[in-house]
Design a protein around this motif. Structure first.
Motif, PDB file in Angstrom:
ATOM      1  N   ILE A  53       0.835  -1.202   0.000  1.00  0.00           N
ATOM      2  CA  ILE A  53       0.000   0.000   0.000  1.00  0.00           C
ATOM      3  C   ILE A  53       0.872   1.255   0.000  1.00  0.00           C
ATOM      4  O   ILE A  53       0.616   2.205  -0.757  1.00  0.00           O
ATOM      5  CB  ILE A  53      -0.966  -0.008   1.203  1.00  0.00           C
ATOM      6  CG1 ILE A  53      -2.041  -1.081   1.007  1.00  0.00           C
ATOM      7  CG2 ILE A  53      -1.608   1.359   1.407  1.00  0.00           C
ATOM      8  CD1 ILE A  53      -2.915  -1.311   2.215  1.00  0.00           C
ATOM      9  N   LEU A  54       1.906   1.257   0.824  1.00  0.00           N
ATOM     10  CA  LEU A  54       2.809   2.411   0.882  1.00  0.00           C
ATOM     11  C   LEU A  54       3.501   2.636  -0.462  1.00  0.00           C
ATOM     12  O   LEU A  54       3.563   3.773  -0.964  1.00  0.00           O
ATOM     13  CB  LEU A  54       3.847   2.213   1.982  1.00  0.00           C
ATOM     14  CG  LEU A  54       4.889   3.314   2.128  1.00  0.00           C
ATOM     15  CD1 LEU A  54       4.230   4.596   2.603  1.00  0.00           C
ATOM     16  CD2 LEU A  54       5.982   2.878   3.068  1.00  0.00           C
ATOM     17  N   LEU A  55       3.992   1.562  -1.074  1.00  0.00           N
ATOM     18  CA  LEU A  55       4.654   1.700  -2.375  1.00  0.00           C
ATOM     19  C   LEU A  55       3.674   2.125  -3.458  1.00  0.00           C
ATOM     20  O   LEU A  55       4.032   2.915  -4.344  1.00  0.00           O
ATOM     21  CB  LEU A  55       5.348   0.391  -2.747  1.00  0.00           C
ATOM     22  CG  LEU A  55       6.582   0.065  -1.921  1.00  0.00           C
ATOM     23  CD1 LEU A  55       7.088  -1.330  -2.255  1.00  0.00           C
ATOM     24  CD2 LEU A  55       7.659   1.095  -2.131  1.00  0.00           C
ATOM     25  N   GLN A  56       2.433   1.632  -3.396  1.00  0.00           N
ATOM     26  CA  GLN A  56       1.418   2.056  -4.364  1.00  0.00           C
ATOM     27  C   GLN A  56       1.175   3.558  -4.241  1.00  0.00           C
ATOM     28  O   GLN A  56       1.072   4.257  -5.247  1.00  0.00           O
ATOM     29  CB  GLN A  56       0.097   1.310  -4.125  1.00  0.00           C
ATOM     30  CG  GLN A  56       0.129  -0.137  -4.461  1.00  0.00           C
ATOM     31  CD  GLN A  56      -0.020  -0.391  -5.945  1.00  0.00           C
ATOM     32  OE1 GLN A  56      -0.288   0.496  -6.728  1.00  0.00           O
ATOM     33  NE2 GLN A  56       0.166  -1.630  -6.327  1.00  0.00           N
ATOM     34  N   LEU A  57       1.067   4.057  -3.023  1.00  0.00           N
ATOM     35  CA  LEU A  57       0.841   5.487  -2.822  1.00  0.00           C
ATOM     36  C   LEU A  57       2.001   6.313  -3.367  1.00  0.00           C
ATOM     37  O   LEU A  57       1.789   7.362  -3.989  1.00  0.00           O
ATOM     38  CB  LEU A  57       0.624   5.782  -1.339  1.00  0.00           C
ATOM     39  CG  LEU A  57      -0.690   5.290  -0.745  1.00  0.00           C
ATOM     40  CD1 LEU A  57      -0.698   5.504   0.762  1.00  0.00           C
ATOM     41  CD2 LEU A  57      -1.862   5.983  -1.397  1.00  0.00           C
ATOM     42  N   ILE A  58       3.220   5.855  -3.152  1.00  0.00           N
ATOM     43  CA  ILE A  58       4.385   6.574  -3.679  1.00  0.00           C
ATOM     44  C   ILE A  58       4.377   6.564  -5.205  1.00  0.00           C
ATOM     45  O   ILE A  58       4.622   7.591  -5.846  1.00  0.00           O
ATOM     46  CB  ILE A  58       5.689   5.963  -3.116  1.00  0.00           C
ATOM     47  CG1 ILE A  58       5.794   6.245  -1.629  1.00  0.00           C
ATOM     48  CG2 ILE A  58       6.909   6.497  -3.854  1.00  0.00           C
ATOM     49  CD1 ILE A  58       6.905   5.503  -0.928  1.00  0.00           C
ATOM     50  N   GLY A  78     -16.083  10.871 -16.514  1.00  0.00           N
ATOM     51  CA  GLY A  78     -16.770  10.769 -15.233  1.00  0.00           C
ATOM     52  C   GLY A  78     -15.988  10.023 -14.172  1.00  0.00           C
ATOM     53  O   GLY A  78     -16.560   9.574 -13.185  1.00  0.00           O
ATOM     54  N   LEU A  79     -14.683   9.872 -14.368  1.00  0.00           N
ATOM     55  CA  LEU A  79     -13.834   9.188 -13.392  1.00  0.00           C
ATOM     56  C   LEU A  79     -13.017  10.220 -12.623  1.00  0.00           C
ATOM     57  O   LEU A  79     -12.201  10.931 -13.204  1.00  0.00           O
ATOM     58  CB  LEU A  79     -12.892   8.209 -14.084  1.00  0.00           C
ATOM     59  CG  LEU A  79     -13.538   6.994 -14.732  1.00  0.00           C
ATOM     60  CD1 LEU A  79     -12.539   6.268 -15.616  1.00  0.00           C
ATOM     61  CD2 LEU A  79     -14.071   6.064 -13.672  1.00  0.00           C
ATOM     62  N   SER A  80     -13.231  10.294 -11.336  1.00  0.00           N
ATOM     63  CA  SER A  80     -12.425  11.197 -10.519  1.00  0.00           C
ATOM     64  C   SER A  80     -11.041  10.584 -10.311  1.00  0.00           C
ATOM     65  O   SER A  80     -10.834   9.392 -10.566  1.00  0.00           O
ATOM     66  CB  SER A  80     -13.102  11.434  -9.167  1.00  0.00           C
ATOM     67  OG  SER A  80     -13.137  10.234  -8.426  1.00  0.00           O
ATOM     68  N   GLU A  81     -10.114  11.393  -9.843  1.00  0.00           N
ATOM     69  CA  GLU A  81      -8.760  10.876  -9.593  1.00  0.00           C
ATOM     70  C   GLU A  81      -8.778   9.761  -8.561  1.00  0.00           C
ATOM     71  O   GLU A  81      -8.101   8.746  -8.719  1.00  0.00           O
ATOM     72  CB  GLU A  81      -7.848  11.998  -9.089  1.00  0.00           C
ATOM     73  CG  GLU A  81      -7.217  12.816 -10.163  1.00  0.00           C
ATOM     74  CD  GLU A  81      -6.219  13.792  -9.576  1.00  0.00           C
ATOM     75  OE1 GLU A  81      -5.283  13.353  -8.883  1.00  0.00           O
ATOM     76  OE2 GLU A  81      -6.389  14.997  -9.807  1.00  0.00           O
ATOM     77  N   GLY A  82      -9.540   9.959  -7.518  1.00  0.00           N
ATOM     78  CA  GLY A  82      -9.610   8.948  -6.466  1.00  0.00           C
ATOM     79  C   GLY A  82     -10.162   7.628  -6.973  1.00  0.00           C
ATOM     80  O   GLY A  82      -9.632   6.554  -6.679  1.00  0.00           O
ATOM     81  N   LYS A  83     -11.242   7.702  -7.749  1.00  0.00           N
ATOM     82  CA  LYS A  83     -11.840   6.481  -8.294  1.00  0.00           C
ATOM     83  C   LYS A  83     -10.895   5.809  -9.275  1.00  0.00           C
ATOM     84  O   LYS A  83     -10.780   4.580  -9.311  1.00  0.00           O
ATOM     85  CB  LYS A  83     -13.158   6.811  -8.997  1.00  0.00           C
ATOM     86  CG  LYS A  83     -13.913   5.593  -9.476  1.00  0.00           C
ATOM     87  CD  LYS A  83     -15.145   5.958 -10.278  1.00  0.00           C
ATOM     88  CE  LYS A  83     -16.284   6.338  -9.380  1.00  0.00           C
ATOM     89  NZ  LYS A  83     -17.547   6.518 -10.132  1.00  0.00           N
ATOM     90  N   LEU A  84     -10.184   6.607 -10.036  1.00  0.00           N
ATOM     91  CA  LEU A  84      -9.247   6.069 -11.015  1.00  0.00           C
ATOM     92  C   LEU A  84      -8.084   5.346 -10.342  1.00  0.00           C
ATOM     93  O   LEU A  84      -7.761   4.204 -10.683  1.00  0.00           O
ATOM     94  CB  LEU A  84      -8.728   7.208 -11.888  1.00  0.00           C
ATOM     95  CG  LEU A  84      -7.919   6.854 -13.104  1.00  0.00           C
ATOM     96  CD1 LEU A  84      -8.749   6.045 -14.075  1.00  0.00           C
ATOM     97  CD2 LEU A  84      -7.430   8.119 -13.775  1.00  0.00           C
ATOM     98  N   TYR A  85      -7.471   5.983  -9.358  1.00  0.00           N
ATOM     99  CA  TYR A  85      -6.343   5.362  -8.661  1.00  0.00           C
ATOM    100  C   TYR A  85      -6.787   4.168  -7.823  1.00  0.00           C
ATOM    101  O   TYR A  85      -6.084   3.163  -7.745  1.00  0.00           O
ATOM    102  CB  TYR A  85      -5.610   6.377  -7.789  1.00  0.00           C
ATOM    103  CG  TYR A  85      -4.756   7.332  -8.584  1.00  0.00           C
ATOM    104  CD1 TYR A  85      -3.691   6.865  -9.334  1.00  0.00           C
ATOM    105  CD2 TYR A  85      -5.004   8.694  -8.592  1.00  0.00           C
ATOM    106  CE1 TYR A  85      -2.899   7.720 -10.065  1.00  0.00           C
ATOM    107  CE2 TYR A  85      -4.216   9.565  -9.318  1.00  0.00           C
ATOM    108  CZ  TYR A  85      -3.162   9.072 -10.056  1.00  0.00           C
ATOM    109  OH  TYR A  85      -2.377   9.927 -10.777  1.00  0.00           O
ATOM    110  N   LEU A  86      -7.960   4.254  -7.197  1.00  0.00           N
ATOM    111  CA  LEU A  86      -8.461   3.132  -6.412  1.00  0.00           C
ATOM    112  C   LEU A  86      -8.761   1.936  -7.305  1.00  0.00           C
ATOM    113  O   LEU A  86      -8.416   0.798  -6.975  1.00  0.00           O
ATOM    114  CB  LEU A  86      -9.706   3.541  -5.629  1.00  0.00           C
ATOM    115  CG  LEU A  86     -10.310   2.479  -4.732  1.00  0.00           C
ATOM    116  CD1 LEU A  86      -9.331   2.093  -3.632  1.00  0.00           C
ATOM    117  CD2 LEU A  86     -11.611   2.973  -4.139  1.00  0.00           C
TER     118      LEU A  86
END
Length: 105
Positions: A53-58, A78-86
């Motif tokens: 998770i930490l490496l994914q965030l970086i 219609g894809l927000s950044e959060g939805k896209l990265y999640l």
């Protein structure tokens, strides 16, 4: 979610896959070779998930820093950044788990 959004998530994941998947596989390989008992395996799984998770965030932070202006395409669908990265992170986790399961490692 419609088909266009799913295709966009797949396209976005293909941009990140060459970085995120090898990092996950390398992290799994290095840690798994050091597991000796069931207790250490439980600790390894917990550490693997948190490090991943930490490496994914970086990785996502660096991707956003370098390609911040290129996310307009996804926002227009219609894809927000959060939805896209999640979605990309969940897809990567699923692919990583399938690779680990089917390789028997």
């Amino acid at each position: 979610m419609d088909v266009r959004q799913l295709r966009a998530i797949g396209f976005f994941y293909r941009q990140l896959c060459p970085v995120t998947l090898p990092v996950s596989i390398l992290l799994w390989s290095l840690g798994r070779s050091r597991v000796e008992s069931p207790d250490s395996y439980q600790f390894f799984l917990t550490a693997f998930v948190w490090l991943r998770i930490l490496l994914q965030l970086i990785i996502y932070y660096l991707h956003r820093l370098l390609n911040g202006n290129h996310l307009t395409f996804y926002q227009n669908l219609g894809l927000s950044e959060g939805k896209l990265y999640l979605s990309a992170s969940l897809t990567d986790a699923l692919v990583c788990l399938l690779l680990i399961h089917f390789t028997g490692y």
